[in-house]
Design an enzyme around this catalytic site. Structure first.
Site, short mmCIF file in Angstrom:
data_model
loop_
_atom_site.label_atom_id
_atom_site.label_comp_id
_atom_site.label_asym_id
_atom_site.label_seq_id
_atom_site.Cartn_x
_atom_site.Cartn_y
_atom_site.Cartn_z
N LYS A 97 0.89 -1.30 0.14
CA LYS A 97 0.15 0.00 0.00
C LYS A 97 0.93 1.08 0.07
CE LYS A 97 -3.89 1.94 2.34
NZ LYS A 97 -4.87 1.87 3.73
N SER B 80 -9.77 1.96 2.50
CA SER B 80 -9.00 2.71 1.47
C SER B 80 -7.77 1.89 0.95
CB SER B 80 -8.11 3.85 2.53
OG SER B 80 -7.42 3.29 3.63
N SER C 281 -10.01 -0.28 6.91
CA SER C 281 -9.40 -0.13 5.54
C SER C 281 -8.64 -1.59 5.03
CB SER C 281 -8.36 0.85 5.47
OG SER C 281 -9.14 2.20 5.27
#
Ligand code: GLN
Length: 489
Positions: A79, A154, A178
């Site tokens: 990420k 996210s 997330s």
């Protein structure tokens, strides 16, 4: 032979037995990336050349007859809010568009000990604020099961990459859901460890008392192995837990006989999506059939979790994001004087949702409102934590849906931030209480969109969470089907 749709543990066996090479595997995943990325847009930065040389180095090691560790030579994605030395870490924000960290996050140091192949940095909501990856300053990521739908967020890039086969594993971060919610939307496994279990050093801070890094993988076995690699105490993170890391692979046994499972009545409310309810109730029945002792419990303060989270998270975010002032980090937009420079930098380089959070946070922290909002939120946070402490006196794990609905259409929620915030009802309480939780696939909707089951554990009891998840996963035939399904991309 297709390799990109296999879990890391199978690929590891194949590598160790020299049935495949890491370069072959990496090329297969890169070819898959070529096929899917036009439609999915999971990646922000691709590090193809570095990936291929990492793979070649692992192959040399295998050729020398040396043993390889789990994940060694297996391609994955990170990420884009996890600092990677020498590789851009943008947080999907214009503010950090050109930021190249001079150091690695602790999780990257752990990973590099076993030489995995890193394919690149994946998309997310800007600064991890959001639940659909539509808040990325660059482009939205699409759901591999239906490209018109969001992948969740996210960590939408992480989940979509694993689901589409453009990565075998990924790291994400979870402040209010997330990792778990995108795992649920994309039909993969995602785990938020206990607060403090995995070092936050080098994770770009959103809300420091809630943030945790965790794995997104094709199955529970890979999840346990990846957690094993990244967990542990770190002197660079003052909130890191000093307790010893158990051998998570010992949790990979099929056994829930007598396991006490709590079902919180507050999580099954009128108006919840019927297909989600049906899939989750089906999973609960399955646990009963496998000998678990299922009982109803109450978590009475659940209804306040969203309000509490959306005060504490923005308050911490407003404070953490003060550092982006055009001076020491990231972008700068010139102005006539320092005030104009800072104003322009922050106005132009932060996106709408980030600005909204900064405004809410500063409001809640300002003199006169602090007691009424922020301090009150902290008190209710404690009540929420106490609900869980009490519940865990009588049960070993708690089972709930991960998200109230399957993935929704891109653009469907963007005009109504509040509606989007309400989507986080099942995930934020764990962050507020610091508890570990996993999302595993438990079915599909009629439209063939995945549905996720959340299993919540006591603090630092990832073992029991993984065992319950593994036992459930192994009992499901649709699970194998899901793992083998070609993403529609
Ligand atoms: N959807 C939540 C939010 O918008 C959670 C985000 C996260 O876990 N990073 O804040």
């Amino acid at each position: 032979m297709k390799l990109y749709n296999k879990p890391a543990h199978e690929l590891h066996e194949m590598l160790a037995k020299k049935k495949i090479s890491s370069v072959e595997l990496t090329k297969d995943v890169l070819a898959r990336m070529d096929e899917t990325e036009d439609k999915i847009h999971a990646y922000i930065t691709e590090t193809r050349d570095a990936a291929l040389s990492q793979a070649a180095a692992v192959d040399e090691k295998i050729a020398r007859g040396e043993e390889i560790a789990y994940f060694e030579g297996i391609p994955g994605a990170i990420k884009d809010n996890i600092c990677t030395k020498g590789v851009k870490t943008t947080c999907a924000s214009k503010m950090l568009e050109n930021f190249v960290p001079p150091y690695n996050a602790t999780v990257m140091e752990h990973l590099e000990k076993v030489q995995p192949v890193v394919l690149g940095k994946v998309n997310m909501d800007e600064f991890a604020m959001g639940g659909s990856t539509e808040n990325s300053a660059f482009y939205p990521t699409h759901n591999p099961w239906n490209v018109q739908c969001v992948p969740g967020g996210s960590s939408g890039g992480s989940a979509a990459a694993v689901a589409s086969g453009s990565a075998i594993w990924a790291l994400g971060s979870d402040t209010g859901g997330s990792i778990r919610q995108p795992a649920s939307f994309c039909g993969v496994v995602g785990m938020k460890p206990t607060y403090g279990r995995v070092s936050r050093y080098g994770l770009v801070a959103f809300a420091s008392s809630l943030d945790q890094i965790g794995p997104l993988t094709r199955d529970v076995t890979d999840c346990a192995h990846l957690l094993q690699l990244i967990a542990g105490h770190d002197g660079y993170d003052s909130t890191s837990s000093a307790s010893e890391v158990p051998d998570y692979t010992k949790a990979l046994v099929q056994d829930v006989k007598g396991l006490k499972i709590g079902i919180p009545k507050e999580f099954f409310v009128k108006g919840m999506d019927a297909e989600v309810e049906q899939a989750v109730r089906g999973a609960i029945e399955q646990f009963k059939a496998m000998g678990a002792d299922v009982r109803e419990i109450s978590l009475p303060h659940t209804e306040y979790a969203i309000s509490v989270y959306y005060l504490i998270a923005p308050a911490e975010a407003a404070t953490n994001l003060e550092r982006y002032d055009g001076v020491s980090y990231g972008a700068r937009v010139d102005g006539a004087d320092v005030v104009e420079m800072m104003t322009k930098t922050r106005s132009e380089k932060f996106g709408e949702e980030v600005k909204r959070r900064i405004l809410i946070g500063n409001y809640a922290l300002s003199a006169g409102y602090y007691d009424a909002y922020y301090l009150k939120a902290l008190k209710v946070r404690r009540l929420i934590k106490e609900d869980y402490d009490k519940a865990f006196e009588n049960v070993d794990v708690i089972v709930t849906p991960t998200a109230p609905t399957p993935a929704y259409k891109i653009g469907e929620m963007t005009s109504d931030p509040l509606k989007m915030y309400l989507q986080d009802i099942y995930t934020v309480p764990l962050n507020l209480a610091g508890l570990p939780g996993i999302s595993v696939p438990c079915g599909y909707s009629r439209e063939k969109l995945p549905i996720g089951l959340q299993i919540i554990g006591k603090p630092l009891d990832e073992m029991t969470v993984l065992r319950a998840a593994y036992t459930y996963e192994q009992s499901q035939s649709f699970y194998k089907e899901m793992a083998e399904t070609e993403a529609k991309a």
